[in-house]
Motif scaffolding. Structure first.
Motif, PDB file in Angstrom:
ATOM      1  N   VAL A 217       0.881  -1.171   0.000  1.00 49.74           N
ATOM      2  CA  VAL A 217       0.000   0.000   0.000  1.00 49.74           C
ATOM      3  C   VAL A 217       0.917   1.219   0.000  1.00 49.74           C
ATOM      4  O   VAL A 217       1.644   1.461   0.962  1.00 49.74           O
ATOM      5  CB  VAL A 217      -0.924   0.001   1.240  1.00 49.74           C
ATOM      6  N   ASN A 220       0.420   6.006   3.527  1.00 49.60           N
ATOM      7  CA  ASN A 220      -0.781   6.108   4.381  1.00 49.60           C
ATOM      8  C   ASN A 220      -0.812   7.468   5.072  1.00 49.60           C
ATOM      9  O   ASN A 220      -1.362   7.621   6.150  1.00 49.60           O
ATOM     10  CB  ASN A 220      -0.840   4.966   5.407  1.00 49.60           C
ATOM     11  N   ASP A 221      -0.184   8.464   4.378  1.00 47.50           N
ATOM     12  CA  ASP A 221      -0.115   9.816   4.951  1.00 47.50           C
ATOM     13  C   ASP A 221      -0.726  10.853   4.009  1.00 47.50           C
ATOM     14  O   ASP A 221      -0.395  12.033   4.066  1.00 47.50           O
ATOM     15  CB  ASP A 221       1.346  10.172   5.270  1.00 47.50           C
ATOM     16  N   ASP A 226      -8.329   7.690   5.766  1.00 46.76           N
ATOM     17  CA  ASP A 226      -7.440   6.721   6.433  1.00 46.76           C
ATOM     18  C   ASP A 226      -5.993   6.855   5.969  1.00 46.76           C
ATOM     19  O   ASP A 226      -5.157   5.991   6.246  1.00 46.76           O
ATOM     20  CB  ASP A 226      -7.947   5.282   6.235  1.00 46.76           C
ATOM     21  N   THR A 228      -4.802   6.607   2.986  1.00 48.30           N
ATOM     22  CA  THR A 228      -4.461   5.951   1.721  1.00 48.30           C
ATOM     23  C   THR A 228      -5.209   6.606   0.566  1.00 48.30           C
ATOM     24  O   THR A 228      -6.218   7.277   0.767  1.00 48.30           O
ATOM     25  CB  THR A 228      -4.772   4.428   1.771  1.00 48.30           C
ATOM     26  N   SER A 268     -11.007   4.382  -0.631  1.00 49.39           N
ATOM     27  CA  SER A 268      -9.572   4.334  -0.350  1.00 49.39           C
ATOM     28  C   SER A 268      -9.037   2.921  -0.592  1.00 49.39           C
ATOM     29  O   SER A 268      -9.802   1.952  -0.693  1.00 49.39           O
ATOM     30  CB  SER A 268      -9.303   4.740   1.101  1.00 49.39           C
ATOM     31  N   LEU A 270      -7.568   1.083   1.548  1.00 50.73           N
ATOM     32  CA  LEU A 270      -7.958   0.220   2.675  1.00 50.73           C
ATOM     33  C   LEU A 270      -9.451  -0.119   2.638  1.00 50.73           C
ATOM     34  O   LEU A 270      -9.848  -1.211   3.079  1.00 50.73           O
ATOM     35  CB  LEU A 270      -7.554   0.857   4.007  1.00 50.73           C
ATOM     36  N   ILE A 288       2.315  -1.368   4.461  1.00 45.89           N
ATOM     37  CA  ILE A 288       2.375   0.056   4.088  1.00 45.89           C
ATOM     38  C   ILE A 288       3.808   0.386   3.666  1.00 45.89           C
ATOM     39  O   ILE A 288       4.763   0.084   4.388  1.00 45.89           O
ATOM     40  CB  ILE A 288       1.972   0.973   5.273  1.00 45.89           C
TER      41      ILE A 288
END
Length: 336
Positions: A217, A220-221, A226, A228, A268, A270, A288
């Motif tokens: 993935v 994630n920021d 979330d 993503t 997203s 996720l 991640i």
């Protein structure tokens, strides 16, 4: 009965569209150089539709072969899918993408013009919006690109638009896809990427089926719920239906018409993983990792223009998209 030429018709989106064109009463002729698909797909199309389309293993850059084909058939229109589509590869091999996607389309249009077939539906992409300032994205947004694949799509859009301006007999429909996923309900045809998949969903299904070890993935920021990336995923069957609507309405359209094809809903990475796990009961091992260069935080469509002018809208929700993708992958763990 109208005869339509489908370039790239044994590919993922092409094959699903061919089945729906046949059901809608079109005679379909396919050309495909089989660089990213297999001739076996024709057996599956025949099994599902009851008709085996005429097939030629031609490359759209082969002027003489195309000319011969246009002398043999009286095509009412061309639906043009044939093109290379891996974003990462395009950054490594830009000339390959410009030669195939751009030069190939120029050759195709030259032959079409000579034969007096001046209706084309082009398979474009939401990548032409670059990194949009806001969402949802409408067709009036400024265009820009972040990689050679996207640039090749935008160049073809510009070429077709200029061609139509120069000769008003042309009708050009540019269909900007968001993120196609899913497969035919039967599980008999679906997405069969060569080598390692470039797109999220075949990657998820290949991890679930045990073909790949884990999903990366990328980041994630992002400024999303979330962290993503958020995209507009659309069922390939809905996408195919839009091409049939465009082919049926070509006589009523004029000029260059541009339509977004999406659901208008963003999910997203996720969201996809979690929904897939709940739909299939299969765990998806993921990790991640760093963001990928060129990726954007979020991207989804305003597809209301297609509804107004083509009478088309996406019908299938995320759960059905994921169920159908998994049925294809689990029935065909190694693809075709």
């Amino acid at each position: 009965m109208q005869t339509v030429l489908v370039t790239g018709g044994t590919g993922y989106i092409g094959s699903h569209t061919v089945i729906q064109l046949i059901a809608a009463g079109f005679k379909v002729v396919i050309i495909d150089n089989l660089s990213n698909s297999k001739e076996l797909v024709l057996d599956r199309i025949e099994k599902l539709s009851g008709v085996r389309p005429d097939f030629y293993a031609y490359d759209i850059r082969n002027f003489d072969a195309l000319r011969e084909l246009f002398q043999q058939y009286k095509f009412s229109s061309v639906i043009h899918f044939a093109g290379l589509k891996a974003v990462g590869e395009s950054t490594q091999l830009p000339l390959k993408y410009y030669d195939n996607n751009v030069a190939g389309t120029v050759t195709l249009c030259e032959v079409m013009a000579e034969a007096g077939c001046k209706n084309i539906v082009f398979s474009s992409s939401a990548t032409v919006y670059g990194d949009p300032g806001t969402v949802p994205i409408t067709e009036s947004f400024a265009t820009s690109t972040t990689n050679p694949y996207g640039s090749s799509k935008l160049m073809v859009e510009n070429i077709l638009t200029d061609l139509q301006s120069s000769d008003p007999e042309w009708t050009v429909v540019l269909l900007r896809y968001f993120n196609p996923i899913g497969a035919h309900k039967s599980g008999i045809i679906g997405e069969d990427p060569k080598d390692i998949p470039n797109n999220l969903l075949p990657y998820v299904t290949q991890v679930a089926v045990g073909k790949l070890q884990q999903l990366s993935v990328f980041g994630n920021d992002y400024p999303t719920k979330d962290g993503t990336g958020v995209r507009d995923y659309i069922h390939v069957e809905d996408l195919a239906a839009a091409h049939v609507s465009a082919a049926e309405k070509l006589d009523a359209l004029s000029g260059t018409c541009i339509y977004n094809l999406g659901t208008g809903q963003g999910y997203s990475v996720l969201d996809i993983v979690n929904t897939f796990e709940s739909v299939t009961g299969k765990a998806v091992n993921y990790q991640i990792t760093e963001r990928r260069p060129g990726d954007i935080a979020e991207c989804w469509a305003d597809a209301s223009l297609a509804k107004q002018q083509l009478g088309w809208s996406a019908k299938k929700g995320l759960q059905e998209m994921l169920e159908d993708a998994w049925r294809w992958q689990s029935n065909n763990p190694d693809g075709y």
